[in-house]
Design an enzyme around this catalytic site. Sequence first.
Site, mmCIF file in Angstrom:
data_model
loop_
_atom_site.group_PDB
_atom_site.id
_atom_site.type_symbol
_atom_site.label_atom_id
_atom_site.label_comp_id
_atom_site.label_asym_id
_atom_site.label_seq_id
_atom_site.Cartn_x
_atom_site.Cartn_y
_atom_site.Cartn_z
ATOM 1 N N ASP A 193 49.662 -12.195 -7.401
ATOM 2 C CA ASP A 193 51.107 -12.077 -7.598
ATOM 3 C C ASP A 193 51.864 -12.226 -6.285
ATOM 4 O OD1 ASP A 193 50.980 -11.760 -10.315
ATOM 5 O OD2 ASP A 193 51.268 -9.592 -10.306
ATOM 6 N N ASN A 234 47.694 -7.045 -17.734
ATOM 7 C CA ASN A 234 48.451 -6.383 -16.683
ATOM 8 C C ASN A 234 48.139 -4.912 -16.455
ATOM 9 O OD1 ASN A 234 50.174 -8.169 -15.216
ATOM 10 N ND2 ASN A 234 51.246 -8.588 -17.116
ATOM 11 N N ASP A 277 0.811 -1.214 0.000
ATOM 12 C CA ASP A 277 0.000 0.000 0.000
ATOM 13 C C ASP A 277 0.846 1.267 0.000
ATOM 14 O OD1 ASP A 277 -2.325 -1.455 0.035
ATOM 15 O OD2 ASP A 277 -2.427 -1.525 2.231
ATOM 16 N N CYS A 335 44.842 -14.685 -15.911
ATOM 17 C CA CYS A 335 45.745 -13.966 -15.018
ATOM 18 C C CYS A 335 45.610 -12.480 -15.298
ATOM 19 C CB CYS A 335 47.190 -14.430 -15.240
ATOM 20 S SG CYS A 335 48.430 -13.487 -14.330
ATOM 21 N N TRP A 382 45.991 -5.095 -5.682
ATOM 22 C CA TRP A 382 47.023 -5.931 -6.264
ATOM 23 C C TRP A 382 47.915 -6.477 -5.141
ATOM 24 C CZ3 TRP A 382 52.382 -4.979 -6.154
ATOM 25 C CH2 TRP A 382 53.138 -5.906 -6.881
ATOM 26 N N ASP A 402 57.587 -18.228 -19.265
ATOM 27 C CA ASP A 402 56.872 -16.974 -19.052
ATOM 28 C C ASP A 402 57.353 -15.904 -20.041
ATOM 29 O OD1 ASP A 402 55.767 -14.544 -17.304
ATOM 30 O OD2 ASP A 402 54.959 -16.384 -16.432
ATOM 31 N N ARG A 446 52.279 -0.047 -16.835
ATOM 32 C CA ARG A 446 53.337 -1.022 -17.136
ATOM 33 C C ARG A 446 53.873 -0.819 -18.554
ATOM 34 N NH1 ARG A 446 54.029 -7.156 -18.168
ATOM 35 N NH2 ARG A 446 55.712 -7.753 -16.786
ATOM 36 N N TRP A 454 47.314 -16.665 -19.854
ATOM 37 C CA TRP A 454 46.773 -15.469 -20.508
ATOM 38 C C TRP A 454 46.777 -14.325 -19.505
ATOM 39 C CZ3 TRP A 454 43.317 -15.716 -25.179
ATOM 40 C CH2 TRP A 454 42.769 -14.474 -25.516
ATOM 41 N N ASP A 455 47.697 -13.376 -19.681
ATOM 42 C CA ASP A 455 47.869 -12.299 -18.719
ATOM 43 C C ASP A 455 47.188 -11.020 -19.209
ATOM 44 O OD1 ASP A 455 48.709 -11.168 -16.353
ATOM 45 O OD2 ASP A 455 50.804 -11.730 -16.613
#
Length: 743
Positions: free
Chosen positions: A544, A476, A73, A522, A194, A362, A439, A473-474
């Site tokens: 990390d 960053n 109501d 990643c 991070w 890597d 980066r 598969w990064d």
Amino acid sequence: MHLRTALFTAALACAAPAASAQIHYNPQTHVFRIDSAGTTYAFGVNDMQELQQLYWGKALAASDNFPAARSNDGNASFDPATSTTPQEYAGWGAGLYVEPALKITFPDGNRDLVLHYVSHTIDGNTLTIRLKDIEREVFVSLRYTTDPQTGILGRSAVIENRTSDPLLIEQAESATWTLPRGTDYTLDYLTGRWAGEDQLQQEAIRPGQRVLESRRGSTGHQNSPWFAVERDHATDQDTGDVWFGTLAWSGSWRITVEQDQLRAIRITGGYNPFDFGYRLAPGQSLDTPVFYGGYTHDGIGGASRLLHRFEIASILPQKPTPKARPVLYNSWEATEFNVDEAGQEALAEKAASIGVERFVMDDGWFGQRKDDHAGLGDWYVNPQKFPHGLKPLIDKVHSLGMDFGLWVEPEMVNPDSDLYRKHPDWVLNFTGRPRTEGRNQLVLNLARQDVRDYVYGFLDKLVTENDIAFLKWDYNRNWSEPGWPAVSPEEQKQVYVQYIDNLYSILRELRAKHPGLEIESCSGGGGRVDLGILRYTDEVWTSDNTDPFDRLSIQDGFTYAFTPGVMMAWVTDSPAWRHPGITSVEYRFLSSMQGGLGVGANLNHWTPEDFATAKRLIAEYKQIRETVQHGSLYRLVSPRGSEDSVTESVSLDRSQAAVFAFLHTSQFGYPYPRIYLRGLDPKAEYRVHWISSEPEKPGPHSELTPMPDHASGAWFMSHGVDVNLRGDFQAAAFRLDRVAADE
């Protein structure tokens, strides 16, 4: 139907027999009821032709009938019924003051949207409700799909423009979940940054809103798209009413937890409306992500175990029975960018000697990649480092009994690259504005078809020409300047949706063409972990931060939302770069053995004793990894605010359990707390096997009870066990194996 929707529906529909879930519609009361795995969810069409939630909780009897829905109501003229009635999917209009699910601006400036029920269909475990605006040809199809094994519901919406003009969607949520009025609710959610992801937060829900979100173009480290709401918050993780949910989307997202003016709880989630504006042309539609929700009476621990079961059986690429994660070695901390054929082969030999099953090279193998300033975007094998290509290294790895994996960062580009010099327009950017680097790299605009095709093309070529079993598969950095100058200004904000759709399409097509390929998600650690990306990736890089003590709380938080089967955890060198404390090789291994085990240490610096310890513990891990990765997890002692941490994983058939106990620092000579196990068969007999070096047995006058060689499940759960841990950074682990009846 949108392909993302089709895949979601097919995955859940195939997860279990339809007979164990039931969807009913009562035409007399216009009430919909979904019963599945101990849960009932009900809503109805009320007197205003709105969809109104009626119940969500523990399963009710089949004979329990819901009365017809009736709108509230209202509460004085300031709180009309539109805002106080718990709508399933509310358009912004007709005096709505709580969080809307859909907000649209029409070309004539109208922004009023009122959605009414039109029709529905039931197809197996899927219910589709069709809504329409009271005046304009805007339709919304709401999908409800139930998982028969866990009772978890998947909810999403398809928004269709059947008008003759384009319209602008300014807010598009997937669903609103509603809980009954009350003041005894606790909200659980995950925050971080991070190298400090997945920190569990708990707070009382109070009037107003708590917003969990990412505006970064990806899932983000700062919040996880997961929530849990406890009623009468209990200290026992395995008791009490808990409602929980998670959003399957890897782009910008938002979940709003709101206690309204009548103390009802509303949880609305979907695309983040910040900077969002999706232009929908006539005849076009927009799919929202899927917002999953579930209920349990078995506490926050039971909620996480349900999510784990659901993710394993219905979400992961290898569902319903994904393979256990292999033990891997990653070369980053040993060599960083200084990779070459001889150095990688030497590391591979050392890794194989301790029982590693997957060798991953890597960053640094491609283009002119000498550091992180150059090379991203140029995905050819560096001829100076690998003059004969990758084949000799891959052949060497195979000869050692391991498969081969490779690091890639497909969505990024360095300004110092051939790709960027040729295509500076391929990155996210606003014309004439600075391009912010993170980066030393920029983000490729994957929403563009040419960029999408380029990324898929080089990945397909790389995997086709090399025997690669695994891609790390990064990703960053987060987005900045999210412009798309190649399209009209009114279409540029579609980048938030189209980018992620194209990302998913690349992953989907790559896996379809290369069915043996496995992929890790990643993003500087846990910056892109959600049920959207997990449909296409087999594991995730959790953080990390590989310090084994810090990882206890990170891994604890992670498992509230995600199964340990996807949680990669590496053994690295000590002291870790994030933490000055010195820890033993055994402590580091035991911390990492609670998820998918990896080794990232510089093996060139290990002693013979280190290799021997690693070889022994990897062999032990292989005996329990199915239980750890795919069993039932019990958090017996949380590392949050405690010197201690204890986890127990129990196999689904209760034939094995693996227990890990950690001590940060002992004080005043107090003994380690007694551990009470859970989830075992109380009538079965279990034999104890030490995974770690067996702790020193307590003396005859000790307050500790010696660990028995074998005992019943009831003994381990009711009497409990003592482990003799004293000092700093100490750890112990053991497994229980059920004794066969004829032994």
